[in-house]
Design an enzyme around this catalytic site. Structure first.
Site, PDB file in Angstrom:
ATOM      1  N   GLY A   1       0.835  -1.211   0.000  1.00 60.49           N
ATOM      2  CA  GLY A   1       0.000   0.000   0.000  1.00 60.49           C
ATOM      3  C   GLY A   1       0.860   1.248   0.000  1.00 60.49           C
TER       4      GLY A   1
ATOM      5  NE  ARG B   1      -4.528   6.343  -1.592  1.00 57.74           N
ATOM      6  CZ  ARG B   1      -5.669   6.049  -2.176  1.00 57.74           C
ATOM      7  NH1 ARG B   1      -5.883   6.391  -3.427  1.00 57.74           N
ATOM      8  NH2 ARG B   1      -6.629   5.433  -1.502  1.00 57.74           N
TER       9      ARG B   1
ATOM     10  CB  VAL C   1      -1.881  -7.522   0.047  1.00 59.41           C
ATOM     11  CG1 VAL C   1      -0.729  -6.568  -0.195  1.00 59.41           C
ATOM     12  CG2 VAL C   1      -3.136  -6.803   0.510  1.00 59.41           C
TER      13      VAL C   1
ATOM     14  CG  ASN D   1       0.528   1.090   4.859  1.00 54.09           C
ATOM     15  OD1 ASN D   1       0.208   1.800   5.811  1.00 54.09           O
ATOM     16  ND2 ASN D   1       0.261   1.435   3.596  1.00 54.09           N
TER      17      ASN D   1
ATOM     18  CE1 TYR E   1      -9.462   0.344   7.985  1.00 47.92           C
ATOM     19  CE2 TYR E   1     -10.021   1.140  10.173  1.00 47.92           C
ATOM     20  CZ  TYR E   1      -9.137   1.068   9.116  1.00 47.92           C
ATOM     21  OH  TYR E   1      -7.923   1.706   9.202  1.00 47.92           O
TER      22      TYR E   1
ATOM     23  CE  LYS F   1      -6.566  -1.562   9.211  1.00 45.30           C
ATOM     24  NZ  LYS F   1      -5.259  -1.766   8.556  1.00 45.30           N
TER      25      LYS F   1
HETATM   26  N1  LIG Z   1      -5.771   7.295   7.599  1.00 45.36           N
HETATM   27  C1  LIG Z   1      -6.218   6.888   8.756  1.00 45.36           C
HETATM   28  O1  LIG Z   1      -6.962   7.599   9.448  1.00 45.36           O
HETATM   29  C2  LIG Z   1      -5.786   5.557   9.307  1.00 45.36           C
HETATM   30  C3  LIG Z   1      -5.974   5.304  10.674  1.00 45.36           C
HETATM   31  C4  LIG Z   1      -5.595   4.076  11.197  1.00 45.36           C
HETATM   32  C5  LIG Z   1      -5.037   3.115  10.368  1.00 45.36           C
HETATM   33  N2  LIG Z   1      -4.865   3.378   9.047  1.00 45.36           N
HETATM   34  C6  LIG Z   1      -4.288   2.312   8.222  1.00 45.36           C
HETATM   35  O2  LIG Z   1      -3.104   2.767   7.628  1.00 45.36           O
HETATM   36  C7  LIG Z   1      -2.905   2.075   6.390  1.00 45.36           C
HETATM   37  C8  LIG Z   1      -2.638   3.088   5.287  1.00 45.36           C
HETATM   38  O3  LIG Z   1      -3.793   3.878   5.119  1.00 45.36           O
HETATM   39  P1  LIG Z   1      -3.815   5.336   4.452  1.00 45.36           P
HETATM   40  O4  LIG Z   1      -4.507   6.221   5.384  1.00 45.36           O
HETATM   41  O5  LIG Z   1      -2.471   5.705   3.955  1.00 45.36           O
HETATM   42  O6  LIG Z   1      -4.837   5.020   3.261  1.00 45.36           O
HETATM   43  P2  LIG Z   1      -4.760   5.236   1.693  1.00 45.36           P
HETATM   44  O7  LIG Z   1      -6.082   4.816   1.175  1.00 45.36           O
HETATM   45  O8  LIG Z   1      -4.257   6.594   1.365  1.00 45.36           O
HETATM   46  O9  LIG Z   1      -3.623   4.196   1.244  1.00 45.36           O
HETATM   47  C9  LIG Z   1      -3.843   2.815   1.203  1.00 45.36           C
HETATM   48  C10 LIG Z   1      -3.014   2.225   0.083  1.00 45.36           C
HETATM   49  O10 LIG Z   1      -3.237   0.797   0.045  1.00 45.36           O
HETATM   50  C11 LIG Z   1      -3.402   0.410  -1.307  1.00 45.36           C
HETATM   51  N3  LIG Z   1      -4.196  -0.824  -1.387  1.00 45.36           N
HETATM   52  C12 LIG Z   1      -5.533  -0.967  -1.167  1.00 45.36           C
HETATM   53  N4  LIG Z   1      -5.890  -2.237  -1.393  1.00 45.36           N
HETATM   54  C13 LIG Z   1      -4.772  -2.915  -1.735  1.00 45.36           C
HETATM   55  C14 LIG Z   1      -4.522  -4.258  -2.094  1.00 45.36           C
HETATM   56  N5  LIG Z   1      -5.507  -5.157  -2.140  1.00 45.36           N
HETATM   57  N6  LIG Z   1      -3.244  -4.616  -2.381  1.00 45.36           N
HETATM   58  C15 LIG Z   1      -2.243  -3.703  -2.372  1.00 45.36           C
HETATM   59  N7  LIG Z   1      -2.430  -2.405  -2.057  1.00 45.36           N
HETATM   60  C16 LIG Z   1      -3.683  -2.019  -1.752  1.00 45.36           C
HETATM   61  C17 LIG Z   1      -4.146   1.581  -1.939  1.00 45.36           C
HETATM   62  O11 LIG Z   1      -4.059   1.545  -3.364  1.00 45.36           O
HETATM   63  C18 LIG Z   1      -3.425   2.761  -1.317  1.00 45.36           C
HETATM   64  O12 LIG Z   1      -2.289   3.131  -2.052  1.00 45.36           O
HETATM   65  C19 LIG Z   1      -4.149   1.219   6.176  1.00 45.36           C
HETATM   66  O13 LIG Z   1      -3.919  -0.108   6.607  1.00 45.36           O
HETATM   67  C20 LIG Z   1      -5.163   1.881   7.068  1.00 45.36           C
HETATM   68  O14 LIG Z   1      -6.190   1.006   7.458  1.00 45.36           O
HETATM   69  C21 LIG Z   1      -5.212   4.567   8.497  1.00 45.36           C
END
Ligand SMILES: NC(=O)c1ccc[n+]([C@@H]2O[C@H](COP(=O)([O-])OP(=O)(O)OC[C@H]3O[C@@H](n4cnc5c(N)ncnc54)[C@H](O)[C@@H]3O)[C@@H](O)[C@H]2O)c1
Length: 252
Positions: free
Chosen positions: A17, A20, A68, A94, A160, A164
């Site tokens: 992931g 971005r 993934v 991630n 979700y 997690k």
């Molecule tokens: N942003 C938040 O508030 C937050 C809070 C807690 C946890 N998280 C976790 O942090 C991680 C990153 O999130 P983010 O905020 O950067 O989100 P985001 O949506 O900006 O980035 C997620 C990335 O994962 C990629 N992705 C999605 N499905 C995929 C797959 N099947 N295989 C490979 N890549 C895939 C997407 O294309 C994207 O580039 C995630 O696991 C998310 O659950 C985010």
């Protein structure tokens, strides 16, 4: 002990992931620390563009396309990394998705997709690198969970939060199975600035901010700093743990 002994220089990392958001920040910080880093994502063009930017800085990076949740794609991705660099020292699970669907409208298909990407994906990636790390007799697996998995999401759906929460159990299980050579830990961010949290309504964000003692959302560098710590030798005696990066939202 000197800082130098905690250096990540010359290691090899896989970050899923990474096109971005939080994943890209983690990949960039690892690359900056001298880690040969594979940026893995389903969005090929964005991952390639991110990698091209990092290559311009003369960092050793590789953009790889893989979903993934697909065992064959994960295995092919890990093989490509092995062919290129011959080892995997760090895996950062991630990649994640977070559809904001109300409870009554969540279909079985959507439930399964969230679990497939957020929980089965980290399992598949960990399973693929485990034999390599075992052979190296060293490795770090860092899973990105969420405060939603610790407290039940304020803004996000039950699929979700369940995925997690599953990560917390997966981490502890793998930490025991892969000990003593491999350390497995979780970083659990609270709401963090990214595409994912931009989907929250203004009301939801204001509500979250009222509950966060440090009065701001997290940002990708907050999360990346925790990941780099856990990836380093400074964390060699830490396994099966959750490092919460959430401004105090959850104090487990
Ligand atoms: N942003 C938040 O508030 C937050 C809070 C807690 C946890 N998280 C976790 O942090 C991680 C990153 O999130 P983010 O905020 O950067 O989100 P985001 O949506 O900006 O980035 C997620 C990335 O994962 C990629 N992705 C999605 N499905 C995929 C797959 N099947 N295989 C490979 N890549 C895939 C997407 O294309 C994207 O580039 C995630 O696991 C998310 O659950 C985010």
């Amino acid at each position: 002990m000197t800082g130098e002994s905690h250096s990540l220089e010359g290691k090899v990392a896989v970050v899923t992931g990474a096109a971005r958001g939080i994943g890209l920040e983690i990949a960039a910080r690892l690359a900056e620390a001298g880690v040969r880093t594979a940026l893995v994502d389903v969005i090929s063009a964005a991952a390639q563009e991110a990698a091209t930017q990092l290559l311009r800085e003369r960092y050793a990076v590789l953009a790889l396309t893989a979903d993934v949740s697909s065992r064959t794609q994960v295995q092919a991705m890990v093989k490509t990394v092995m062919d290129a660099w011959g080892r995997v020292d760090i895996l950062v699970n991630n990649a994640g998705i977070c559809p904001l669907t109300p409870l009554d409208e969540i279909t079985e298909e959507e439930w399964n997709r969230v679990l497939a990407v957020n929980l089965h994906g980290p399992f598949l990636c960990s399973q693929a690198v485990a034999p390599i790390m075992r052979q190296q007799r060293a490795g770090k697996i860092i899973n990105i969970a969420s405060s939603a998995g610790q407290m039940g999401g304020v803004a996000v759906g039950p699929h979700y939060s369940a995925s997690k929460a599953g990560i917390l159990g997966l981490t502890k299980s793998l930490a025991r199975i892969l000990a003593p050579d491999i350390q497995v830990n979780t970083v659990a961010p609270g709401p963090t600035e990214s595409e994912m949290s931009r989907a929250f309504s203004a009301e939801t964000t204001a509500n979250l901010l009222r509950q966060i003692p440090l009065r701001r959302l997290g940002n990708p560098p907050d999360v990346a700093a925790a990941v780099l710590f856990l990836a380093s030798a400074a964390a060699d005696y830490i396994t099966g743990q959750t490092l919460s990066v959430n401004g105090g939202l959850v104090m487990p």
